[in-house]
Design a protein around this motif. Structure first.
Motif, PDB file in Angstrom:
ATOM      1  N   THR A  12     -25.072   3.767 -37.355  1.00 12.22           N
ATOM      2  CA  THR A  12     -24.054   4.812 -37.415  1.00 12.22           C
ATOM      3  C   THR A  12     -22.669   4.190 -37.369  1.00 12.22           C
ATOM      4  O   THR A  12     -21.694   4.791 -37.815  1.00 12.22           O
ATOM      5  N   THR A  59     -24.679   0.488 -24.527  1.00  9.73           N
ATOM      6  CA  THR A  59     -26.041   0.743 -24.995  1.00  9.73           C
ATOM      7  C   THR A  59     -26.110   0.436 -26.490  1.00  9.73           C
ATOM      8  O   THR A  59     -25.085   0.338 -27.167  1.00  9.73           O
ATOM      9  N   ASN A  60     -27.319   0.295 -27.004  1.00 11.68           N
ATOM     10  CA  ASN A  60     -27.470   0.052 -28.443  1.00 11.68           C
ATOM     11  C   ASN A  60     -26.858   1.188 -29.258  1.00 11.68           C
ATOM     12  O   ASN A  60     -26.261   0.950 -30.311  1.00 11.68           O
ATOM     13  N   GLU A  61     -26.995   2.401 -28.762  1.00 12.49           N
ATOM     14  CA  GLU A  61     -26.412   3.544 -29.467  1.00 12.49           C
ATOM     15  C   GLU A  61     -24.889   3.442 -29.491  1.00 12.49           C
ATOM     16  O   GLU A  61     -24.244   3.722 -30.504  1.00 12.49           O
ATOM     17  N   GLU A  62     -24.298   3.028 -28.379  1.00 11.18           N
ATOM     18  CA  GLU A  62     -22.844   2.864 -28.324  1.00 11.18           C
ATOM     19  C   GLU A  62     -22.373   1.728 -29.225  1.00 11.18           C
ATOM     20  O   GLU A  62     -21.250   1.759 -29.737  1.00 11.18           O
ATOM     21  N   ASP A  92     -28.579   3.349 -34.847  1.00 14.61           N
ATOM     22  CA  ASP A  92     -29.055   4.719 -35.049  1.00 14.61           C
ATOM     23  C   ASP A  92     -30.192   4.999 -34.061  1.00 14.61           C
ATOM     24  O   ASP A  92     -31.253   4.372 -34.146  1.00 14.61           O
ATOM     25  N   PRO A  93     -30.003   5.940 -33.131  1.00 19.79           N
ATOM     26  CA  PRO A  93     -31.032   6.187 -32.115  1.00 19.79           C
ATOM     27  C   PRO A  93     -32.288   6.861 -32.678  1.00 19.79           C
ATOM     28  O   PRO A  93     -33.315   6.909 -32.005  1.00 19.79           O
ATOM     29  N   THR A  94     -32.218   7.382 -33.906  1.00 19.43           N
ATOM     30  CA  THR A  94     -33.382   8.065 -34.487  1.00 19.43           C
ATOM     31  C   THR A  94     -34.323   7.084 -35.192  1.00 19.43           C
ATOM     32  O   THR A  94     -35.392   7.483 -35.651  1.00 19.43           O
TER      33      THR A  94
END
Length: 208
Positions: free
Chosen positions: A111, A162-165, A169-171
């Motif tokens: 993202t 975090t990896n998302e931050e 892509d968390p999905t």
């Protein structure tokens, strides 16, 4: 980049990450031969790293170095005495950084992406997403202790995200070679006798 390697080896300013050099060679099989000076790769992926290659699919943050000077800062448009050559250099480097970001987005489920641009004794932090890029002001990092602390603080804070931050892509979940999902995809990929030929041509009745 040798000084940066020494800093990472001795002081680990970004815990959990490896400082990987790849300034002379593109990824194996990459027809365009894209290469970036360096990157941060998670230590958990250390066993997957191919030496001296960019390893685009593994990079968490990539780093580009230039020798310094306003003429090599792609985001400095304040110099009223710009020559056509200097302006062209800046545009070329902007395109270079953009191509690195595009490469990451094409190789990973992302993202966003953070990028570090080091130009001589100054640095900029970039954040790319699908809409464009946000760029920090050029900051010195070697003039005094406080300047150095600023850069080290950024690297440490990155390690705590975090990896998302960090823009993952968390999905999407990357499959590991020892996972059941990897084994299933490998099995599905095995060519079968009754597979339809994907090449253009007349469809045989036996394939229906």
């Amino acid at each position: 980049t040798s000084a940066q390697v020494e800093i990472f080896d001795n002081y680990s300013p970004c815990p959990g990450f490896i400082f990987h050099i790849s300034e002379t060679k593109g990824d194996e099989g990459d027809s365009k031969g894209f290469k970036v000076d360096a990157s941060l790769i998670a230590k958990e992926d250390e066993g997957l790293i191919r030496p001296k290659e960019p390893n685009w699919a593994l990079q968490s943050l990539n780093i580009e170095f230039k020798r310094g000077g306003k003429g090599l800062d792609p985001f400095n448009d304040k110099d009223s005495e710009d020559s056509e050559e200097t302006s062209g250099n800046r545009e070329k480097i902007r395109g270079q950084l953009m191509s690195y970001a595009d490469r990451i987005f094409s190789c990973q489920h992302r993202t966003a992406l953070y990028q570090l641009f080091v130009n001589g004794l100054e640095f900029r932090l970039l954040r790319w997403d699908r809409s464009g890029v946000i760029v920090s002001k050029a900051r010195p990092y070697a003039g005094c202790l406080d300047d150095t602390k600023d850069l080290l603080h950024i690297l440490y804070r990155y390690s705590q995200m975090t990896n998302e931050e960090r823009g993952m892509d968390p999905t999407a979940v990357r499959l590991r070679k020892d996972s059941w999902g990897w084994a299933r995809m490998e099995a599905v990929g095995v060519r079968m006798v009754r597979d339809v030929d994907e090449r253009p041509g007349e469809l045989r009745a036996s394939a229906i």
